[in-house]
Write a protein that holds these residues in place. Structure first.
Motif, PDB file in Angstrom:
ATOM      1  N   ALA A   1      74.375  45.394  34.399  1.00  0.00           N
ATOM      2  CA  ALA A   1      75.859  45.658  34.262  1.00  0.00           C
ATOM      3  C   ALA A   1      76.217  46.269  35.544  1.00  0.00           C
ATOM      4  O   ALA A   1      77.558  46.263  35.781  1.00  0.00           O
ATOM      5  CB  ALA A   1      75.741  46.586  32.911  1.00  0.00           C
ATOM      6  N   LEU A   2      75.592  47.327  35.916  1.00  0.00           N
ATOM      7  CA  LEU A   2      76.091  48.015  37.184  1.00  0.00           C
ATOM      8  C   LEU A   2      76.048  47.094  38.378  1.00  0.00           C
ATOM      9  O   LEU A   2      77.281  47.141  39.295  1.00  0.00           O
ATOM     10  CB  LEU A   2      75.092  48.946  37.665  1.00  0.00           C
ATOM     11  CG  LEU A   2      75.259  50.074  38.666  1.00  0.00           C
ATOM     12  CD1 LEU A   2      76.843  50.668  38.236  1.00  0.00           C
ATOM     13  CD2 LEU A   2      74.572  51.414  38.975  1.00  0.00           C
ATOM     14  N   GLY A   3      75.373  45.989  38.711  1.00  0.00           N
ATOM     15  CA  GLY A   3      75.435  45.208  39.614  1.00  0.00           C
ATOM     16  C   GLY A   3      76.520  44.541  39.504  1.00  0.00           C
ATOM     17  O   GLY A   3      77.204  44.266  40.711  1.00  0.00           O
ATOM     18  N   TRP A   4      76.830  43.938  38.106  1.00  0.00           N
ATOM     19  CA  TRP A   4      78.111  43.252  38.087  1.00  0.00           C
ATOM     20  C   TRP A   4      79.301  44.114  38.232  1.00  0.00           C
ATOM     21  O   TRP A   4      80.236  43.593  39.073  1.00  0.00           O
ATOM     22  CB  TRP A   4      78.249  42.850  36.615  1.00  0.00           C
ATOM     23  CG  TRP A   4      79.324  42.094  36.061  1.00  0.00           C
ATOM     24  CD1 TRP A   4      80.668  42.496  35.726  1.00  0.00           C
ATOM     25  CD2 TRP A   4      79.480  40.758  35.945  1.00  0.00           C
ATOM     26  NE1 TRP A   4      81.562  41.926  35.279  1.00  0.00           N
ATOM     27  CE2 TRP A   4      80.859  40.428  35.530  1.00  0.00           C
ATOM     28  CE3 TRP A   4      78.477  39.519  36.117  1.00  0.00           C
ATOM     29  CZ2 TRP A   4      81.167  39.262  35.302  1.00  0.00           C
ATOM     30  CZ3 TRP A   4      78.875  38.482  35.804  1.00  0.00           C
ATOM     31  CH2 TRP A   4      80.134  38.038  35.468  1.00  0.00           C
ATOM     32  N   LEU A   5      79.295  45.273  37.884  1.00  0.00           N
ATOM     33  CA  LEU A   5      80.423  46.077  38.376  1.00  0.00           C
ATOM     34  C   LEU A   5      80.627  46.566  39.800  1.00  0.00           C
ATOM     35  O   LEU A   5      81.817  46.306  40.357  1.00  0.00           O
ATOM     36  CB  LEU A   5      80.461  47.538  37.480  1.00  0.00           C
ATOM     37  CG  LEU A   5      81.353  48.464  37.996  1.00  0.00           C
ATOM     38  CD1 LEU A   5      82.617  48.018  37.383  1.00  0.00           C
ATOM     39  CD2 LEU A   5      80.999  50.122  37.475  1.00  0.00           C
TER      40      LEU A   5
ATOM     41  N   THR B   1      72.901  56.757  37.280  1.00  0.00           N
ATOM     42  CA  THR B   1      72.663  55.450  37.550  1.00  0.00           C
ATOM     43  C   THR B   1      72.156  54.487  36.419  1.00  0.00           C
ATOM     44  O   THR B   1      72.683  53.332  36.033  1.00  0.00           O
ATOM     45  CB  THR B   1      72.049  55.124  38.734  1.00  0.00           C
ATOM     46  OG1 THR B   1      72.772  55.916  39.836  1.00  0.00           O
ATOM     47  CG2 THR B   1      71.990  53.682  39.255  1.00  0.00           C
ATOM     48  N   ALA B   2      71.077  55.189  35.802  1.00  0.00           N
ATOM     49  CA  ALA B   2      70.207  54.360  34.675  1.00  0.00           C
ATOM     50  C   ALA B   2      71.062  54.313  33.414  1.00  0.00           C
ATOM     51  O   ALA B   2      71.294  53.328  32.848  1.00  0.00           O
ATOM     52  CB  ALA B   2      69.100  54.972  34.458  1.00  0.00           C
ATOM     53  N   VAL B   3      71.752  55.351  33.219  1.00  0.00           N
ATOM     54  CA  VAL B   3      72.496  55.462  31.897  1.00  0.00           C
ATOM     55  C   VAL B   3      73.813  54.738  32.093  1.00  0.00           C
ATOM     56  O   VAL B   3      74.429  54.046  30.966  1.00  0.00           O
ATOM     57  CB  VAL B   3      72.726  56.983  31.427  1.00  0.00           C
ATOM     58  CG1 VAL B   3      73.755  56.989  30.058  1.00  0.00           C
ATOM     59  CG2 VAL B   3      71.382  57.749  31.205  1.00  0.00           C
ATOM     60  N   LEU B   4      74.454  54.942  33.214  1.00  0.00           N
ATOM     61  CA  LEU B   4      75.714  54.139  33.377  1.00  0.00           C
ATOM     62  C   LEU B   4      75.446  52.739  32.839  1.00  0.00           C
ATOM     63  O   LEU B   4      76.277  52.112  32.163  1.00  0.00           O
ATOM     64  CB  LEU B   4      76.032  54.221  34.862  1.00  0.00           C
ATOM     65  CG  LEU B   4      77.340  53.540  35.146  1.00  0.00           C
ATOM     66  CD1 LEU B   4      78.499  53.967  34.434  1.00  0.00           C
ATOM     67  CD2 LEU B   4      77.860  53.685  36.583  1.00  0.00           C
ATOM     68  N   GLY B   5      74.471  51.793  33.527  1.00  0.00           N
ATOM     69  CA  GLY B   5      74.317  50.561  33.142  1.00  0.00           C
ATOM     70  C   GLY B   5      74.300  50.279  31.625  1.00  0.00           C
ATOM     71  O   GLY B   5      74.668  49.174  31.269  1.00  0.00           O
ATOM     72  N   TRP B   6      73.608  51.275  30.686  1.00  0.00           N
ATOM     73  CA  TRP B   6      73.299  50.954  29.365  1.00  0.00           C
ATOM     74  C   TRP B   6      74.792  51.076  28.678  1.00  0.00           C
ATOM     75  O   TRP B   6      75.108  50.104  27.929  1.00  0.00           O
ATOM     76  CB  TRP B   6      72.674  51.938  28.812  1.00  0.00           C
ATOM     77  CG  TRP B   6      71.009  52.271  29.261  1.00  0.00           C
ATOM     78  CD1 TRP B   6      70.669  51.244  30.123  1.00  0.00           C
ATOM     79  CD2 TRP B   6      70.155  53.178  29.117  1.00  0.00           C
ATOM     80  NE1 TRP B   6      69.360  51.478  30.213  1.00  0.00           N
ATOM     81  CE2 TRP B   6      69.001  52.824  29.915  1.00  0.00           C
ATOM     82  CE3 TRP B   6      70.106  54.655  28.818  1.00  0.00           C
ATOM     83  CZ2 TRP B   6      67.873  53.552  30.063  1.00  0.00           C
ATOM     84  CZ3 TRP B   6      68.994  55.279  28.654  1.00  0.00           C
ATOM     85  CH2 TRP B   6      68.051  54.720  29.327  1.00  0.00           C
ATOM     86  N   PHE B   7      75.711  51.938  29.227  1.00  0.00           N
ATOM     87  CA  PHE B   7      76.891  52.082  28.624  1.00  0.00           C
ATOM     88  C   PHE B   7      77.922  50.990  28.818  1.00  0.00           C
ATOM     89  O   PHE B   7      78.741  50.622  28.355  1.00  0.00           O
ATOM     90  CB  PHE B   7      77.556  53.594  28.787  1.00  0.00           C
ATOM     91  CG  PHE B   7      76.918  54.398  27.827  1.00  0.00           C
ATOM     92  CD1 PHE B   7      77.389  54.664  26.296  1.00  0.00           C
ATOM     93  CD2 PHE B   7      75.895  55.335  28.206  1.00  0.00           C
ATOM     94  CE1 PHE B   7      76.568  55.813  25.747  1.00  0.00           C
ATOM     95  CE2 PHE B   7      75.300  56.448  27.299  1.00  0.00           C
ATOM     96  CZ  PHE B   7      75.621  56.455  25.923  1.00  0.00           C
ATOM     97  N   LEU B   8      77.694  50.507  30.148  1.00  0.00           N
ATOM     98  CA  LEU B   8      78.545  49.415  30.730  1.00  0.00           C
ATOM     99  C   LEU B   8      78.348  48.204  29.901  1.00  0.00           C
ATOM    100  O   LEU B   8      79.384  47.504  29.457  1.00  0.00           O
ATOM    101  CB  LEU B   8      78.298  49.134  31.876  1.00  0.00           C
ATOM    102  CG  LEU B   8      79.045  50.091  33.261  1.00  0.00           C
ATOM    103  CD1 LEU B   8      78.516  49.908  34.584  1.00  0.00           C
ATOM    104  CD2 LEU B   8      80.348  50.263  33.333  1.00  0.00           C
ATOM    105  N   LEU B   9      77.115  48.148  28.993  1.00  0.00           N
ATOM    106  CA  LEU B   9      77.051  46.868  28.164  1.00  0.00           C
ATOM    107  C   LEU B   9      77.849  47.114  26.761  1.00  0.00           C
ATOM    108  O   LEU B   9      78.124  46.045  26.201  1.00  0.00           O
ATOM    109  CB  LEU B   9      75.685  46.995  27.701  1.00  0.00           C
ATOM    110  CG  LEU B   9      74.514  46.453  28.731  1.00  0.00           C
ATOM    111  CD1 LEU B   9      73.278  46.543  28.149  1.00  0.00           C
ATOM    112  CD2 LEU B   9      74.727  44.939  29.217  1.00  0.00           C
ATOM    113  N   ALA B  10      78.179  48.271  26.448  1.00  0.00           N
ATOM    114  CA  ALA B  10      79.259  48.148  25.023  1.00  0.00           C
ATOM    115  C   ALA B  10      80.563  47.793  25.458  1.00  0.00           C
ATOM    116  O   ALA B  10      81.194  47.992  26.349  1.00  0.00           O
ATOM    117  CB  ALA B  10      79.164  49.928  24.872  1.00  0.00           C
TER     118      ALA B  10
END
Length: 615
Positions: free
Chosen positions: A302-306, A91-100
């Motif tokens: 980013a994850l909240g947005w998704l 969950t933590a890392v997914l948000g970081w990469f969703l910013l890319a």
């Protein structure tokens, strides 16, 4: 450490670990967002400036929810613990990469899954060290978050109280309220003769106001039009279309009135082009653009947005047959508010302020595409107007406008009329609230629009495309008891460019003047010309954003001026058109080559050159 000896301890430890990872991951995501925006996107965040705490709060909330589940699962043993820890990392890392930019969500998920696959067992083998880190780090991370929250709200409080020096407002100064009806064209209002009663409240208000029949917006999209209204300077002079925001070179009406002792506040429903980052908030002590609500906090990561977008897609699938039930990207992207929400924000501010005169600016966005009224308002025109394109309104921003049929265009126009009815009713509620508070008669009330909207009349849909009257002619009325004659209709052409000068004069402010001439000249017994009724458009939207490197106009640029009832339009490629508005209000007959119109053409050319030379 997730594992412990006592029954309730594993759940508590799992939750604490989730909180610690959530806070750390959220702060990292916020810093990554700052780096991306500053390094690659020109510094435009296009979100609430409270994002510095909202983003970590969103990630922490998501991880905390996983922590509750993880606490239940972790009691099952080693494999379950590794699964829980892996889920936290995923969950933590997914948000970081969703910013890319450029990475699809599925690709981000696979990358995050790889991290989780390796990190779960690694963290499980170091449960004691992890527990110690959480015990030491969680309080520190909590302090950092508290400082970020406090800093944001303290900044808001400082701006709300700040003004240059300690001025006392002028004696007997009047309040000023500017209501801009975003995307409202004059000819669709019953106030201006539309055969449908789309604006019964405004039509009634006209009996108490001075109405301008031939007002033309200074531009046909939001930012330059608002910037001109606020500063009295033309958009080309300000450079807002090339730059993308209003810089601090030209003083604004809000700055002038604030420093003259007025309280100033702005409440906007279109934060994308009217938010603080646009520069339009300069001078307002309170500026409510992006809402601070639980939903907005959740969407700030980013994850909240998704997850929010996914939820809307699911809701769209369930309600696929409903016009108003589908996903509307504009609601999520712009964080748009309906007029009722903007009105509540304004009235809440009004009720808690002191006795100083005020300047309040309201931007109302309900008539903007996708032309779906807020819940609770009827769609009587749309209901009688079928379309050939499925889910036309719901998917308006993704529909290929070149393939729309006449029935599609009619449905869009009918839906727009429904939105105008809803907007009119909400404006009426706002004004009635002012009346009931005893504020209205002490207030200079100005209602106008920033631009209109095309519905296929010129083969296109939307705005910021041309300077024909479908996009340029806007409503304008001023209610100022004892100053602006009630029931007067001004037929001379007028420009909202003069609203700043008008507000300074009618309010009794002693602030230094702004460019333009007061519109009061037009309702005098012997009317005098106001500013030139000039409009400009640097280029179509795709050109404007692709060619910011060019200082001048683009090939697709437009300029227009109205002189003595003639509308003259000049395009960037040199083409000219001339229309006599009295006999040709739809601008269908070009008189440029008509010998009988030669004098009018020459007058318009000279008028335009005078504006351009004077900038």
């Amino acid at each position: 450490m997730i594992e412990a000896d006592r029954g309730g301890e594993p759940r508590w430890r799992a939750f604490r670990v989730a909180l610690g990872i959530g806070l750390a991951a959220g702060l990292v995501e916020m810093l990554l967002l700052v780096a991306r925006v500053w390094l690659r996107e020109g510094g435009f965040f296009l979100r609430s400036r409270h994002f510095v705490w909202m983003t970590p709060a969103s990630v922490t909330a998501i991880l905390a929810a996983l922590g509750v589940v993880g606490g239940l699962v972790a009691r099952a043993g080693g494999r379950a613990r590794r699964l829980v820890l892996g889920g936290y990392v995923f969950t933590a890392v997914l948000g970081w990469f969703l910013l890319a930019r450029g990475l699809e969500a599925v690709a981000c998920g696979l990358i995050a899954l790889g991290f989780a696959w390796r990190a779960g067992p690694w963290l499980d083998a170091r449960r004691a060290e992890l527990g110690g880190w959480v015990d030491r780090g969680l309080p520190a991370l909590g302090v950092v978050m508290a400082c970020l929250v406090a800093a944001c709200f303290l900044r808001d409080a400082r701006e709300a109280a700040w003004r240059r020096g300690s001025p006392s407002p002028p004696a007997d100064a009047r309040n000023v309220m500017l209501i801009v009806l975003d995307t409202v064209r004059a000819d669709r209002l019953s106030l201006y003769g539309h055969d449908r009663d789309t604006t019964p409240y405004l039509r009634g208000l006209a009996a108490e106001s001075t109405v301008f029949d031939q007002a033309r917006a200074p531009s046909t999209w939001t930012l330059p039009s608002h910037a001109t209204m606020f500063t009295g300077r033309w958009a080309g002079e300000l450079g807002v279309e090339r730059r993308g925001w209003l810089d601090d070179a030209a003083p604004t009406l809000a700055e002038r009135l604030r420093d003259d002792g007025f309280d100033t506040a702005g409440f906007v429903a279109n934060p994308f082009f009217c938010g603080r980052e646009s520069g339009l908030g300069r001078g307002f002590q309170v500026y409510a653009d992006y809402p601070i609500t639980p939903g907005e906090v959740f969407r700030s990561s980013a994850l909240g947005w998704l997850l929010s977008r996914t939820w809307l897609k699911l809701a769209a699938a369930v309600t696929a047959r409903k016009v108003t039930g589908g996903m509307r990207d504009v609601d999520l992207d712009f964080s748009r508010k309906d007029a009722a929400s903007v009105g509540r924000e304004m009235l809440a501010w009004l009720d808690r302020r002191g006795d100083r005169p005020f300047f309040a600016f309201l931007n109302l966005f309900d008539a903007h595409d996708p032309y779906i009224p807020p819940p609770g308002f009827p769609t009587r025109f749309t209901d009688e107007s079928p379309s050939d394109t499925p889910r036309l309104l719901r998917d308006w921003q993704r529909v290929d406008k070149t393939k729309l049929t006449p029935r599609d265009a009619r449905r869009a126009r009918d839906a727009y009329d429904d939105c105008l009815v809803a907007l009119d009713a909400q404006v009426g509620e706002i004004i009635q609230a002012l009346r009931s508070r005893g504020v209205l008669d002490r207030t200079i009330l100005i209602i106008t629009s920033d631009h209109g909207e095309q519905f296929g009349e010129r083969g296109e849909f939307g705005h910021g495309l041309s300077l024909f009257d479908e996009e340029a002619r806007v409503p304008l009325l001023i209610r100022a008891p004892g100053l602006a004659p009630a029931g007067r209709v001004v037929t001379m052409a007028a420009s909202p460019r003069d609203l700043a000068a008008t507000a300074l004069e009618l309010s009794g402010a002693t602030a230094p003047p702004l460019p333009g001439r007061s519109l009061a000249r037009l309702w005098a017994d012997h009317p005098e010309p106001s500013s030139p009724v000039f409009s400009e458009l640097r280029g179509r939207v795709d050109e404007r954003y692709a060619r910011r490197d060019l200082d001048g106009d683009l090939p697709g640029s437009w300029k227009s001026i109205v002189v003595d009832g003639w509308s003259y339009i000049r395009r960037g490629d040199g083409r000219e058109t001339l229309y006599e508005l009295a006999s040709d209000p739809r601008q269908e007959v070009d008189r440029r080559d008509d010998p009988d119109a030669a004098a009018a053409l020459d007058s318009c050319r000279r008028g335009m050159e005078s504006v351009l030379d004077g900038r």
